[in-house]
Design a protein around this motif. Sequence first.
Motif, PDB file in Angstrom:
ATOM      1  N   ASP A   1      -8.239   3.634  -7.192  1.00 10.68           N
ATOM      2  CA  ASP A   1      -7.415   2.908  -8.166  1.00 10.68           C
ATOM      3  C   ASP A   1      -7.215   1.451  -7.760  1.00 10.68           C
ATOM      4  O   ASP A   1      -7.147   0.563  -8.592  1.00 10.68           O
ATOM      5  CB  ASP A   1      -6.043   3.580  -8.284  1.00 10.68           C
ATOM      6  CG  ASP A   1      -6.175   5.014  -8.747  1.00 10.68           C
ATOM      7  OD1 ASP A   1      -6.904   5.234  -9.741  1.00 10.68           O
ATOM      8  OD2 ASP A   1      -5.588   5.910  -8.118  1.00 10.68           O
TER       9      ASP A   1
ATOM     10  N   TYR B   1      -7.596   2.488   4.253  1.00 17.81           N
ATOM     11  CA  TYR B   1      -6.977   1.163   4.422  1.00 17.81           C
ATOM     12  C   TYR B   1      -6.466   1.011   5.862  1.00 17.81           C
ATOM     13  O   TYR B   1      -6.718   0.001   6.519  1.00 17.81           O
ATOM     14  CB  TYR B   1      -5.822   0.925   3.425  1.00 17.81           C
ATOM     15  CG  TYR B   1      -5.160  -0.395   3.761  1.00 17.81           C
ATOM     16  CD1 TYR B   1      -5.741  -1.595   3.373  1.00 17.81           C
ATOM     17  CD2 TYR B   1      -4.019  -0.444   4.564  1.00 17.81           C
ATOM     18  CE1 TYR B   1      -5.205  -2.821   3.764  1.00 17.81           C
ATOM     19  CE2 TYR B   1      -3.470  -1.657   4.961  1.00 17.81           C
ATOM     20  CZ  TYR B   1      -4.069  -2.832   4.549  1.00 17.81           C
ATOM     21  OH  TYR B   1      -3.542  -4.042   4.963  1.00 17.81           O
TER      22      TYR B   1
ATOM     23  N   GLY C   1       2.574   2.061   5.180  1.00 14.79           N
ATOM     24  CA  GLY C   1       1.488   1.150   4.782  1.00 14.79           C
ATOM     25  C   GLY C   1       1.007   0.318   5.950  1.00 14.79           C
ATOM     26  O   GLY C   1      -0.033  -0.329   5.883  1.00 14.79           O
TER      27      GLY C   1
ATOM     28  N   LYS D   1       1.485   6.775  -6.800  1.00  8.53           N
ATOM     29  CA  LYS D   1       0.495   7.859  -6.626  1.00  8.53           C
ATOM     30  C   LYS D   1      -0.927   7.381  -6.916  1.00  8.53           C
ATOM     31  O   LYS D   1      -1.730   8.087  -7.542  1.00  8.53           O
ATOM     32  CB  LYS D   1       0.825   9.071  -7.546  1.00  8.53           C
ATOM     33  CG  LYS D   1       2.252   9.560  -7.421  1.00  8.53           C
ATOM     34  CD  LYS D   1       2.471  10.299  -6.128  1.00  8.53           C
ATOM     35  CE  LYS D   1       3.917  10.722  -5.921  1.00  8.53           C
ATOM     36  NZ  LYS D   1       4.378  10.643  -4.533  1.00  8.53           N
ATOM     37  N   LEU D   2      -1.233   6.183  -6.500  1.00  4.94           N
ATOM     38  CA  LEU D   2      -2.581   5.632  -6.691  1.00  4.94           C
ATOM     39  C   LEU D   2      -3.420   5.898  -5.437  1.00  4.94           C
ATOM     40  O   LEU D   2      -2.881   6.018  -4.338  1.00  4.94           O
ATOM     41  CB  LEU D   2      -2.500   4.125  -6.957  1.00  4.94           C
ATOM     42  CG  LEU D   2      -1.683   3.708  -8.183  1.00  4.94           C
ATOM     43  CD1 LEU D   2      -1.622   2.184  -8.298  1.00  4.94           C
ATOM     44  CD2 LEU D   2      -2.270   4.298  -9.463  1.00  4.94           C
ATOM     45  N   ALA D   3      -4.737   5.967  -5.645  1.00  3.35           N
ATOM     46  CA  ALA D   3      -5.616   6.286  -4.521  1.00  3.35           C
ATOM     47  C   ALA D   3      -6.320   5.028  -4.008  1.00  3.35           C
ATOM     48  O   ALA D   3      -6.854   4.229  -4.786  1.00  3.35           O
ATOM     49  CB  ALA D   3      -6.646   7.323  -4.947  1.00  3.35           C
ATOM     50  N   VAL D   4      -6.317   4.911  -2.679  1.00  2.00           N
ATOM     51  CA  VAL D   4      -6.988   3.801  -1.992  1.00  2.00           C
ATOM     52  C   VAL D   4      -8.474   3.819  -2.336  1.00  2.00           C
ATOM     53  O   VAL D   4      -9.120   4.865  -2.277  1.00  2.00           O
ATOM     54  CB  VAL D   4      -6.839   3.972  -0.461  1.00  2.00           C
ATOM     55  CG1 VAL D   4      -7.575   2.863   0.294  1.00  2.00           C
ATOM     56  CG2 VAL D   4      -5.397   4.027  -0.046  1.00  2.00           C
TER      57      VAL D   4
ATOM     58  N   ASP E   1      -5.224   6.555   6.248  1.00  2.00           N
ATOM     59  CA  ASP E   1      -6.237   6.504   5.195  1.00  2.00           C
ATOM     60  C   ASP E   1      -7.229   5.374   5.504  1.00  2.00           C
ATOM     61  O   ASP E   1      -7.116   4.681   6.516  1.00  2.00           O
ATOM     62  CB  ASP E   1      -5.578   6.357   3.816  1.00  2.00           C
ATOM     63  CG  ASP E   1      -4.762   5.078   3.691  1.00  2.00           C
ATOM     64  OD1 ASP E   1      -4.968   4.140   4.494  1.00  2.00           O
ATOM     65  OD2 ASP E   1      -3.901   5.002   2.793  1.00  2.00           O
TER      66      ASP E   1
ATOM     67  N   THR F   1       0.593   4.024  -2.990  1.00  2.00           N
ATOM     68  CA  THR F   1       0.219   5.421  -2.745  1.00  2.00           C
ATOM     69  C   THR F   1       1.405   6.381  -2.869  1.00  2.00           C
ATOM     70  O   THR F   1       1.290   7.419  -3.512  1.00  2.00           O
ATOM     71  CB  THR F   1      -0.463   5.584  -1.369  1.00  2.00           C
ATOM     72  OG1 THR F   1       0.398   5.036  -0.378  1.00  2.00           O
ATOM     73  CG2 THR F   1      -1.792   4.887  -1.307  1.00  2.00           C
ATOM     74  N   ASN F   2       2.551   6.019  -2.294  1.00  3.49           N
ATOM     75  CA  ASN F   2       3.682   6.967  -2.318  1.00  3.49           C
ATOM     76  C   ASN F   2       4.402   6.988  -3.657  1.00  3.49           C
ATOM     77  O   ASN F   2       4.813   8.039  -4.128  1.00  3.49           O
ATOM     78  CB  ASN F   2       4.749   6.610  -1.274  1.00  3.49           C
ATOM     79  CG  ASN F   2       4.203   6.569   0.121  1.00  3.49           C
ATOM     80  OD1 ASN F   2       3.170   7.159   0.387  1.00  3.49           O
ATOM     81  ND2 ASN F   2       4.877   5.872   0.997  1.00  3.49           N
TER      82      ASN F   2
ATOM     83  N   LYS G   1       0.837  -1.208   0.000  1.00  8.32           N
ATOM     84  CA  LYS G   1       0.000   0.000   0.000  1.00  8.32           C
ATOM     85  C   LYS G   1       0.873   1.260   0.000  1.00  8.32           C
ATOM     86  O   LYS G   1       0.579   2.230  -0.709  1.00  8.32           O
ATOM     87  CB  LYS G   1      -0.944   0.021   1.198  1.00  8.32           C
ATOM     88  CG  LYS G   1      -2.090   0.982   0.999  1.00  8.32           C
ATOM     89  CD  LYS G   1      -2.415   1.798   2.208  1.00  8.32           C
ATOM     90  CE  LYS G   1      -1.332   2.789   2.552  1.00  8.32           C
ATOM     91  NZ  LYS G   1      -1.618   3.572   3.751  1.00  8.32           N
TER      92      LYS G   1
END
Length: 430
Positions: free
Chosen positions: A302, A371, A355, A296-299, A369, A292-293, A288
């Motif tokens: 994406d 998650y 994560g 650059k995907l979003a929980v 977040d 994300t880092n 995770k």
Amino acid sequence: MKKRLGLILMMILALVLSACGSNAQTGQESESNRGGSGEKGKLDVFSWWTGAGEEDGLKALLALFKEKYPDIPIENAAVAGGAGTNAKAVLASRMQGNDPPATFQVHGGSELNDSWVAADKMEPLNDLYEQEGWNDKFPKELIELVSKDGNMYSVPVNIHRANVLWYNKKVFDENGIAVPTTFDEFFEAADALKKKGITPLALGDKEPWAATHLLETVLLGELGADDYKKLWTGELAFDDPKVEKAAETFKKMLTYVNEDHSSRNWQDASQLVGNGEAAMNVMGDWAKGYFTNDLKLAVNEDFGYAPTPGTEGTFGVITDTFGLPKGLSNSGDVKKFLGVLGSVEGQDAFNPLKGSIPARIDADVSKYDQYGKDTMEDFKSATLVPSLAHGSAAPEGFVTKVHQAVNIFVTQGDVEQFLSTLQSAGTELK
Ligand code: GAL
């Protein structure tokens, strides 16, 4: 080639660890243990958190320490290689050569207790726990993982979850795939994806632990928590029909992975899911951090997440901890670092980037977040089981043999041979 190097390093590690163990039995190392970088006053923090998905949390923690103790120089001494593939061997040779780092990453459970603590290489940290008021700030299950004979030997910085199925949301939505909760559903989804030309499951086992990681989640899903735990105490044999069924399931899953799995590491495999070339992967939640880092995907936009098939209600626990090697002259400084690492502020600087969820029960939930929030809730109610691939469940020597057996199984697929290799390796388990 690199994979072979990884295996060789793991074998060296197992040898060095057994050498440390025999030293402890003869009580020979106490004098020669003096020394190490700590004596030179260096605060070198040893881990394997380099590169994508791994180092952001560590850097945030080191920055926080620098802010709090600007006069104590601190050094990031990380050695690359997922799950400590190389770092563990480097650490073993440093410990053996009486040159311990000031503090080092070690998984709670067997990896800490049956090696470094058993070899009398670690200082008890009971006074630090007392001073910082930590005894009721970490869950008792974590305190148990870092304790031996009533003493605490390291400080948990996080809790990672092992049994997570990650999936690309767009790929699932566009192809009408429901999140699988059982192995039957998983194979149904995998067949549908395969027909569409999408790799169902991403794997990157250039470093063999990634395949062991997948295997342990399959064992957990097929056997359930109780029998899974019995495997590591020698109470359930590896040639038991239930384990055979799990091996068959694992073998079948491997028919759905990317062809180039043996040339990818865990980040490369996660990337396949991130960019939609593959639909799913099974990885600890450091993935995770990577999604994300780095990507650059979003929980939940994406990518999504679910317990791996058959493991709803169980939580494969991995805890990264840091301790204090014996014989350092700057142990006071190391304790200051451990104090920051174990503080609410330290955990909340590290974990949202890593994560993982905080090891402390009183961290600031708003910093995490969805998650992280879901995982904190799951941790409270789930049945907790130790990870094999990440050193909590069984001694390093056994884990190394499992990595080797899995590595052969992934290419040859001989269930009978695989189980008999595990069975003979398992004779060393209590
Ligand atoms: C695990 C470790 C995690 C993460 C992962 C991949 O063993 O506990 O923090 O670093 O390896 O390298």
